[in-house]
Design a protein around this motif. Structure first.
Motif, PDB file in Angstrom:
ATOM      1  N   ASP A  56       0.837  -1.204   0.000  1.00  4.77           N
ATOM      2  CA  ASP A  56       0.000   0.000   0.000  1.00  4.77           C
ATOM      3  C   ASP A  56       0.874   1.257   0.000  1.00  4.77           C
ATOM      4  O   ASP A  56       0.643   2.194  -0.774  1.00  4.77           O
ATOM      5  CB  ASP A  56      -0.926   0.021   1.214  1.00  4.77           C
ATOM      6  N   GLU A  57       1.888   1.264   0.859  1.00  2.53           N
ATOM      7  CA  GLU A  57       2.793   2.411   0.919  1.00  2.53           C
ATOM      8  C   GLU A  57       3.575   2.568  -0.376  1.00  2.53           C
ATOM      9  O   GLU A  57       3.794   3.682  -0.858  1.00  2.53           O
ATOM     10  CB  GLU A  57       3.741   2.268   2.102  1.00  2.53           C
ATOM     11  N   ALA A  58       3.987   1.448  -0.970  1.00  2.02           N
ATOM     12  CA  ALA A  58       4.725   1.498  -2.234  1.00  2.02           C
ATOM     13  C   ALA A  58       3.849   2.046  -3.355  1.00  2.02           C
ATOM     14  O   ALA A  58       4.320   2.825  -4.187  1.00  2.02           O
ATOM     15  CB  ALA A  58       5.246   0.113  -2.603  1.00  2.02           C
ATOM     16  N   ALA A  59       2.584   1.677  -3.384  1.00  2.00           N
ATOM     17  CA  ALA A  59       1.672   2.167  -4.424  1.00  2.00           C
ATOM     18  C   ALA A  59       1.594   3.689  -4.390  1.00  2.00           C
ATOM     19  O   ALA A  59       1.707   4.354  -5.427  1.00  2.00           O
ATOM     20  CB  ALA A  59       0.288   1.549  -4.247  1.00  2.00           C
ATOM     21  N   LEU A  60       1.421   4.244  -3.204  1.00  2.00           N
ATOM     22  CA  LEU A  60       1.346   5.699  -3.073  1.00  2.00           C
ATOM     23  C   LEU A  60       2.678   6.355  -3.436  1.00  2.00           C
ATOM     24  O   LEU A  60       2.703   7.375  -4.137  1.00  2.00           O
ATOM     25  CB  LEU A  60       0.923   6.079  -1.655  1.00  2.00           C
ATOM     26  N   LYS A  61       3.772   5.769  -3.001  1.00  2.00           N
ATOM     27  CA  LYS A  61       5.095   6.321  -3.294  1.00  2.00           C
ATOM     28  C   LYS A  61       5.376   6.305  -4.794  1.00  2.00           C
ATOM     29  O   LYS A  61       5.924   7.258  -5.344  1.00  2.00           O
ATOM     30  CB  LYS A  61       6.170   5.534  -2.547  1.00  2.00           C
ATOM     31  N   ILE A  62       4.999   5.237  -5.465  1.00  4.91           N
ATOM     32  CA  ILE A  62       5.232   5.114  -6.910  1.00  4.91           C
ATOM     33  C   ILE A  62       4.476   6.200  -7.668  1.00  4.91           C
ATOM     34  O   ILE A  62       5.016   6.819  -8.584  1.00  4.91           O
ATOM     35  CB  ILE A  62       4.857   3.698  -7.386  1.00  4.91           C
ATOM     36  N   VAL A  63       3.234   6.458  -7.279  1.00  8.25           N
ATOM     37  CA  VAL A  63       2.458   7.518  -7.934  1.00  8.25           C
ATOM     38  C   VAL A  63       3.136   8.872  -7.696  1.00  8.25           C
ATOM     39  O   VAL A  63       3.244   9.691  -8.616  1.00  8.25           O
ATOM     40  CB  VAL A  63       0.999   7.528  -7.445  1.00  8.25           C
TER      41      VAL A  63
END
Length: 103
Positions: A56-63
Motif C-alpha cells: 500500500d505504501e509502495a503504491a502511493l510512493k510510486i504515484v
C-alpha cells in the motif's frame, strides 16, 4: 492519456518494486489520483488496501515518484481543470507492477 499514465506507473513500479516484498508479497491496491491540467499531482489516496502495508505504501510512493505527469489534453478534461481517476496497482508474483482501471 490514461494508457500513457499507466505505462509510466508500471515502469516506475517495476523498477521500484519494494525490496522487502520481492518474491514474497503480492497484491492489488486501489488508489484515487487527482491531477491538475498541467500534470502535477494534487493527491494520491489509498481507496482499497492490498492487505499488505508495504505494498500500500509502495503504491502511493510510486504515484508520487511519477509526478509530474504530462499535461492533460483539453479533450480529456472537458470543462474541468482537474482529472480524478481510480486505478488498481497490482504487485505481481513476477515482481512487477501492472495498472488497470478500477470500477
Amino acid at each position: 492519456y490514461l494508457l500513457a499514465w499507466a505505462e509510466k506507473i508500471e515502469k516506475i513500479g517495476t523498477l521500484n518494486y519494494p525490496s522487502e516484498a520481492r518474491g514474497k508479497l503480492y497484491g492489488t491496491a486501489t488508489i484515487w489520483v487527482v491531477l491538475k491540467k498541467d500534470g502535477s499531482l494534487v493527491t494520491a489516496e489509498l481507496r482499497r488496501t492490498s492487505g499488505q502495508k508495504v505494498l500500500d505504501e509502495a503504491a502511493l510512493k510510486i504515484v508520487q515518484m511519477g509526478a509530474p505527469y504530462s499535461a492533460i489534453p483539453q479533450s480529456v478534461l472537458g470543462e474541468s481543470d482537474h482529472l480524478g481517476f481510480a486505478r488498481r496497482l497490482n504487485f505481481t508474483n513476477s515482481d512487477s507492477l501492472l495498472s488497470s482501471a478500477s470500477r
